[in-house]
Structure formats: C-alpha cells, structure tokens
Design a protein around this motif. Structure first.
Motif, PDB file in Angstrom:
ATOM      1  N   ALA A 190     -21.795   7.962 -22.378  1.00 55.15           N
ATOM      2  CA  ALA A 190     -21.361   9.332 -22.670  1.00 55.15           C
ATOM      3  C   ALA A 190     -22.113  10.353 -21.829  1.00 55.15           C
ATOM      4  CB  ALA A 190     -21.543   9.618 -24.157  1.00 55.15           C
ATOM      5  N   ARG A 194     -20.353  12.953 -19.201  1.00 51.49           N
ATOM      6  CA  ARG A 194     -20.499  14.413 -19.304  1.00 51.49           C
ATOM      7  C   ARG A 194     -21.051  14.990 -18.004  1.00 51.49           C
ATOM      8  NH1 ARG A 194     -20.291  18.208 -23.122  1.00 51.49           N
ATOM      9  NH2 ARG A 194     -19.888  16.629 -24.725  1.00 51.49           N
ATOM     10  N   ILE A 218     -15.228  14.234 -24.592  1.00 47.31           N
ATOM     11  CA  ILE A 218     -16.126  14.871 -23.625  1.00 47.31           C
ATOM     12  C   ILE A 218     -15.331  15.602 -22.554  1.00 47.31           C
ATOM     13  CG2 ILE A 218     -17.783  14.385 -21.779  1.00 47.31           C
ATOM     14  CD1 ILE A 218     -18.966  12.216 -23.587  1.00 47.31           C
TER      15      ILE A 218
END
Length: 281
Positions: A190, A194, A218
C-alpha cells in the motif's frame, strides 16, 4: 467531466471477477483479453466478455475492453466483438502509429472511443500524433512493457521512466485527452502504491490503471481532490469574484495571487469533487 481516478484491469476469462467489478469503486473497468488471458482461452474469454457487456449493469463505471494488439491472430475478432458490445471503448495495446488507432476507430460506433496504450519507445516518440488522432479519448502508460523495452531497472522513483511518462502527459494535454498512469505491480504494498500514485498526480496524470481491487481506495484517494483543495478552490472563486466586483483583475487568497486561469481550474476541481460525492466512492 469524466472521473478516471481508477481504471481496474479484470481478466476477461474470469467471469466471477467481472461480475464482482460491477460493484467495485472503480471509475472504469478494463475487461482484459490481452495479457491476462492465455492463448487457448482467448476465444472463450471474448465470448464471456461479450455476454457480460450485453447484460450491462456497470452503472457509472466506464466499461472498456483491452483487445489483443494488431498483428495478433485475435485482434480482428476482438475489435469486431467490441464494436457491437455496448462497451465504452477499446484499449489498444502497443500503439505506435496513428494509422493503428484510425483502423480501430473506423470500426467502432460513434459513441465509442479508443484508449491508446503507450508502452514502447516508438509509441512514446509518436505519442503526440497518436493523442491527436480522431477517436482517441486518452493515453494509457504501459509501464511494464516500456521498462523492458528500455532495458531499464526497476526503482521506487521510476527514474528511468520519468521522461517517457512526462512525454505521455504532454501529448495528452496538447491534444486535450486524458492521461492515465501505468500499473503498480505489488498489490499488497500500500505504501509503494500511494507513493507511485502521488508521483503520477504530480506529473499530471488523471488517474491510474490497477491490477487488484485492493488498490482502488488509494488511487481514488490520491487522484481525487482533498478537502483542503476543495476549500481553497472555493475561496479562490469567492476572492476573485469579489476582486472583479471592485474592478480588479486579480485577487490575493491566502497570500497567493489568483487570476482567471486559477479560477477556471478551481471550478473544474469543485465539479470533480461534486461528481465524486454524488458517486459515493
């Protein structure tokens, strides 16, 4: 304005995944007949995608189909299927010349568009001409293939791809079409996703192609306006309107000069925020 924060690839051979995609918070769904489908399964996947599209049910999500590239045994039948499917358009892999795009666009309904994938060195060098071709709605960076063709190493900052990515955005903006960043290959990372989304937005991309539903949140977050951005946009509009009422051509909002061009951008941002709010994701 069309929301394009997240464009999720879904294998055309996995009907259950396509059915699930109807409910996912993706701005667009790309039903994939190319890389995600092995050769023996391509005819079956084409039939499955045609059946799913005829059933509809994608709501506000743009339903696109990535066909197999021109010159492959499946390209012609893929495009023929999409042309009568009711899809929003074709995602064309390895676009390197406007003639490739024109050949596909000529076979589509007037309501359909072509999304050209720029994923080779020749494609990058021809991106301006491809983006300006009639029927093109946007350019999609094919970063995996491009990296391989460039013989470039993988790095978190995508340094080896920076020039090519900026050329894709420049070409898209010059032609007035959308620019979509390439995929991030680690669905569980993640933080890395991002970081790459933030870089893509910094470059000017409208959104990102994705390979897993867990990446949607995201991408939607990063490529959507933040509350602070919406608030500042509203203050820009208000400040500029007041300045004009007083016979002034510029305003100062939060210590920053605001001119007409900034107000146009602010209005677009608020429209985008309203669309996101109405969509609910």
């Amino acid at each position: 304005m069309q929301l394009l924060r997240s464009m999720l690839y879904v294998p055309g051979s996995r009907v259950s995944a396509i059915e699930k995609a109807r409910e996912l918070p993706a701005d667009a769904v790309i039903l994939d007949l190319e890389d995600a489908v092995i050769p023996d399964q391509k005819p079956g996947a084409r039939k499955a995608v045609a059946d799913v599209l005829s059933a509809g049910g994608f709501g506000p999500r743009a339903a696109l189909v990535r066909v197999n590239a021109g010159g492959t045994p499946w390209h012609h039948e893929d495009v023929s299927m999409v042309a009568v499917s009711g899809a929003a358009g074709v995602v064309l892999p390895k676009a390197e010349d406007p003639s490739q795009v024109e050949a596909v666009a000529a076979r589509l309904d007037d309501e359909m568009s072509v999304w050209a994938m720029i994923e080779t060195p020749r494609g990058v060098l021809a991106a301006e001409r491809i983006a300006s071709t009639s029927g093109v709605a946007g350019l999609i960076a094919g970063t995996n293939d491009l990296r391989l063709d460039l013989q470039a190493k993988v790095s978190p900052d995508r340094a080896a791809l920076t020039h090519a990515l900026q050329m894709i955005v420049l070409a898209a903006r010059a032609a007035g079409v959308a620019a979509i960043d390439g995929v991030f290959n680690a669905p569980k990372d993640a933080e890395g996703l991002r970081r790459e989304c933030l870089q893509g937005r910094l470059f000017g991309f409208d959104g990102k192609t994705l390979i897993h539903p867990e990446q949607l949140g995201i991408a939607n977050d990063v490529f959507g306006p933040t509350p602070d951005e919406v608030s500042f946009a509203a203050r820009q509009i208000e400040g500029f309107t007041s300045a004009q009422a007083n016979g002034q051509g510029v305003a100062v909002v939060d210590g920053v000069i605001v001119e007409e061009l900034h107000v146009r951008s602010a209005r677009q941002l608020i429209v985008k925020a309203d669309l996101i709010r109405d969509r609910g994701w």
